[in-house]
Each structure stands twice: as structure tokens, then as C-alpha cells.
Design an enzyme around this catalytic site. Structure first.
Site, short mmCIF file in Angstrom:
data_model
loop_
_atom_site.label_atom_id
_atom_site.label_comp_id
_atom_site.label_asym_id
_atom_site.label_seq_id
_atom_site.Cartn_x
_atom_site.Cartn_y
_atom_site.Cartn_z
CE LYS A 1 -7.54 0.98 3.01
NZ LYS A 1 -6.37 1.22 3.88
CG ASP B 1 10.89 0.23 32.25
OD1 ASP B 1 10.11 -0.71 32.03
OD2 ASP B 1 10.55 1.28 32.81
CD GLU C 1 -2.88 0.91 2.47
OE1 GLU C 1 -3.87 1.66 2.54
OE2 GLU C 1 -2.62 0.03 3.33
N PRO D 1 21.48 3.39 28.24
CG PRO D 1 20.03 5.12 28.85
CD PRO D 1 20.54 4.35 27.67
CG LEU D 2 22.23 -0.98 30.58
CD1 LEU D 2 23.25 -2.10 30.56
CD2 LEU D 2 20.92 -1.44 29.96
CB SER D 3 18.24 1.94 35.79
OG SER D 3 17.13 1.15 35.39
CB CYS E 1 -4.75 -2.29 3.79
SG CYS E 1 -3.97 -2.52 5.42
#
Length: 462
Positions: A158, A426, A85, A420-422, A219
């Protein structure tokens, strides 16, 4: 004819070139045998669903990928090619669809494809189906452009727009009413002067080739309660295509498969589904997996997650006779189809005969109007895949965002990501997705190196 040939062979000898029957009748044995062979040869349509990794507003890059997909289909002997599309401009142009320049640049891309001198992209050997936005009487539509032998045969707008979740199509486009008849659209000068054509039909229509018929969905129309393919199938249309821009969501592929397989299982026929793939600049990832489904069985399935190429093509060879046999065995379908034909509640649906530039009928099954070419063609019918590939939710979570990260990284011009790692959930999840991206890239590079060592040709873009 069988009886006459048998008598002639018995009386004149099987190896005779010609046999006389009576005083004034002479039969060319080989000519009759060739005629019988042509009539009994399978009617096979070679099709291609092109999955392109397009980028919103990247008209030059989109042109190159679009051209490459058409060339791949032509060289493979395909008779009908369908793409995703809005593949000319990219699905995620968003408010750029409110700018006239976007539509102008789309026509410029099409003009550039028409001007191609190295490859005759739009000759009489293949019907090409391209997705792009079109303005008609000052209204914007999400359309399919169908081109045969350097002539635009139909622009199909469409009819049902997506307006939920991540989709806001009514903000930029208008739906073509289901009961609106075919109209004529004035082509821009940049196109009309190249193909010597000033106007083209626009609307909902069936394309009728000499040996079968084809109709188009886009679609969201697949997901509606009363999709167009119901009407098409009951009217005897054998092939239905869908150029889609469907983004990845957990288990969404299962939904698509269920809808397509259920539709072709109940109604018979072939369904060609071509989706976009990759990140085109927005926050969603289009997960490809183009497929060809016939009578409820998947004949071909493309990649769902990919980092190694921007042009993926899914090929299939469909036997039309299998569709006729399947439909003929369903009495209830025949009753409903007869009712639809009797009521003819389809006055708004147009029928367009496909012809080449010299006025000859276009055959989807044959390479020429002469049936002899079909006998020499490659006649292997695609068999159903042994096992449809469906990832588990955990795999989808790892693969989908990872592919999005790679597309965004390479197209943004950045050299990498800062992670960045805490130590929390997350950052751990983010690190896992980044690791998944690295694993996919390493695997693709290893395959490319292996292909270089053994001399095989694989086009990678990593």
C-alpha cells in the site's frame, strides 16, 4: 480472408469442406470460418470480488472463509478473484501488527491454502489476489499477494495509508514510496519449499496478461487527490482492483460510488472493489457492498448489511472491447494518454508478464491459450444494474449497528444482551437497534427454512 472465402464458397459451394483455388491452392473452408468466428468473438473477463466476514487474529476461521471464497470463484469460471484488505489476519489486529507472530501466522495460512488436496486453489485457471501484512527488510507493509499457478507473481504494498477518523495505519505499517522501484523479497521457507520459489517482486507494478493488463489499488488510495488509477488508466490498463477495509459511516457508500463511477467515467476501464463485511472485533462495522464498475456504470453490487452468511461473492462478466470503444471515443483522454506515454514519467512502475508454470502466456479472457475455448465459454456480458441500491440515513442507522451487534454476540459466546431501559432517548434508541437485529435474524432464519422446504441450497450461518 473474407474475400477469399466468398470466392471459394461461390465457386466450390458453401457446403464444401475444401475448395481449390488455382492449381496449387486449397482452402479448408471450416478452418477459415472458425478463425473468423474466434476473431469476432467478444473478449470477456469473468471476475469475482469476495466479501468476507473475518475476525481479527482468527487464523483458522479466516482460512476457512478465504478458502471457501476461492473455491466459489473457481467453480464459477472466474479468471481473477480479489478479496478485502488484510483478509488473512483481519483488518482490526491493531497492535498485534507489531508482533512478528502475526506475520508468521499469515504465511502459515497461505501455506495451508497451497497444501489443499481437495481443491487446486492456485492453478493456471485463475489469478488470486489476497490481502495480508508482509515484512520486507524489517519494515512492515500492508500488501496484496497475487498468485497464479502456484507462483507468487507480485507483492503490491500500500502506497498511501489511512490516518484519520478511526484509522491509524501509520502506527503499524509504512507506506511504499511512489517513486521506489521494484525490489525482490525473500520468501519465508514455509512458502519457498512448497512452490519452489525463493523470491518475488515487491512494489508498484502492472500485471500484463496476453489479452489485457491489470493494476492494483488498496482502500485509501482510491480517496487520495492523485490516486494510482489515474496513471494506470492513462497507460492503457483496462482493469484496476481495490481490496478494501472500509468501515460503515453514514453516506460513505455514496462517496465510494461517486469516486469509482467518476474515475471510470472520465478514464474508461473497469474497477473491481472488494470490501470486508461485519465486525472483526473492533468498534467499527465493515459494510461490504463490493462492486464492479465499467465505464461509469455499475455492473454488479454486493450486499451492504448481512447477517446470514460470512462469505459473499460478487460476480461480473466484463467485455474488454467496450472499454476500448469507450476510450477511443474520448479525444481528450487520448491526448493526455499520449503525453504520459511520451514523457514516460513512470520509471518506477514495473511491468510483469503473467505466465503459467509451463511458460505459457496467461489469458484473462480465455480458459486456454487456444482461442477455441473462448467460443464454447459462457459469453453473457453483465449489464448495468437497473438501480443502484442506496439506503437512506435512517435505514443505515437501523441496519449497520444491528449487524454489528449480531457479529459481536455470536463471536463472543454470549447467549444474549441485557437491555436496561430508563425510558429516555438513549435506551429507546438502543432498544430499537436491538429490535432491528432481531428482525434481520428472523428474516434470515425464515429464508433458510424456506430454502430447506423447496430444496434450494443457500449457505447460511445464523
Amino acid at each position: 480472408w473474407i474475400l477469399v472465402v466468398a470466392m471459394a464458397a461461390w465457386e466450390g459451394g458453401r457446403n464444401a469442406e475444401k475448395v481449390e483455388i488455382g492449381e496449387h491452392c486449397c482452402i479448408d473452408i471450416q478452418l477459415v470460418i472458425d478463425k473468423m468466428d474466434m476473431d469476432s468473438a467478444p473478449h470477456i473477463v469473468n471476475v469475482a470480488c469476495s466479501t468476507l466476514n473475518q475476525w481479527a487474529m482468527d487464523f483458522e476461521g479466516n482460512y476457512l472463509r478465504l478458502r471457501r471464497s476461492i473455491v466459489q470463484a473457481r467453480r464459477a469460471g472466474v479468471r481473477y478473484r480479489v478479496g478485502g484488505e488484510l483478509e488473512v489476519c483481519g483488518y482490526g489486529c491493531e497492535d498485534h501488527f507489531l508482533e512478528i507472530d502475526t506475520y508468521t501466522h499469515c504465511w502459515e495460512v497461505l501455506a495451508k491454502l497451497l497444501d489443499d488436496e481437495e481443491e487446486s486453489l492456485f492453478d493456471s485457471s485463475m489469478l488470486v489476489d489476497i490481502g495480508m501484512p508482509v515484512l520486507h527488510r524489517g519494515v512492515s507493509y500492508n500488501c496484496r499477494i497475487l498468485i497464479l499457478d502456484r507462483k507468487i507473481v507480485l507483492i503490491r504494498p500500500k502506497m498511501w495509508l489511512a490516518d484519520d477518523g478511526n484509522y491509524r495505519e501509520p502506527r503499524w505499517f509504512r507506506a511504499w514510496p511512489n517513486d521506489r522501484k521494484l525490489e525482490m523479497l525473500q520468501l519465508p521457507e514455509i512458502i519457498s519449499k512448497r512452490i519452489n520459489q525463493k523470491e518475488v517482486p515487491i512494489g508498484n507494478a502492472v500485471l500484463s496478461a496476453a489479452d489485457c493488463s491489470l493494476a492494483i489499488e488498496t482502500c485509501e488510495e482510491l480517496f487520495t487527490p492523485e490516486p494510482p488509477h489515474l496513471q494506470y488508466a492513462l497507460l492503457g490498463v483496462q482493469l484496476v482492483s481495490n481490496g478494501s477495509g472500509s468501515h460503515h459511516a453514514l453516506r460513505k457508500l455514496s462517496t465510494r460510488l461517486d469516486l469509482i463511477c467518476s474515475a471510470t467515467r472520465k478514464l474508461g476501464g473497469a474497477y473491481l472493489y472488494a470490501n470486508l463485511i461485519g465486525c472483526d472485533g473492533s468498534r467499527v462495522y465493515y459494510d461490504g457492498c463490493s462492486m464492479v464498475v465499467v465505464n461509469g456504470a455499475v455492473l454488479a453490487q454486493g450486499e451492504q448489511f448481512c447477517v446470514y452468511d460470512e462469505v459473499l461473492t460478487t460476480f461480473a462478466s466484463i467485455e474488454l472491447d467496450s472499454i476500448a470503444r469507450y476510450r477511443g471515443a474520448m479525444a481528450s483522454r487520448g491526448v493526455q494518454a499520449a503525453d504520459v506515454a511520451a514523457q514516460h514519467d513512470v520509471k518506477s512502475l514495473g511491468w510483469i508478464e503473467l505466465k503459467t508454470a509451463d511458460g505459457k502466456q496467461f489469458y484473462l479472457c480465455e480458459g486456454d491459450c487456444d482461442g477455441k475455448k473462448r467460443l464454447a465459454a459462457h459469453c453473457d456480458v453483465s449489464s448495468p444494474v437497473e438501480r443502484v441500491r442506496l439506503y437512506c440515513p435512517e435505514e443505515e442507522i437501523a441496519l449497520g449497528p444491528a449487524c454489528w451487534l449480531w457479529d459481536y454476540l455470536r463471536r463472543s459466546g454470549m447467549r444474549g444482551y441485557l437491555l436496561p431501559l430508563s425510558g429516555g432517548a438513549d435506551s429507546a434508541s438502543t432498544a430499537t437497534i436491538a429490535y432491528s437485529m432481531c428482525v434481520l435474524l428472523h428474516s434470515a432464519v425464515q429464508q433458510e427454512l424456506a430454502a430447506a422446504r423447496d430444496g434450494s441450497h443457500i449457505e447460511y450461518s445464523v
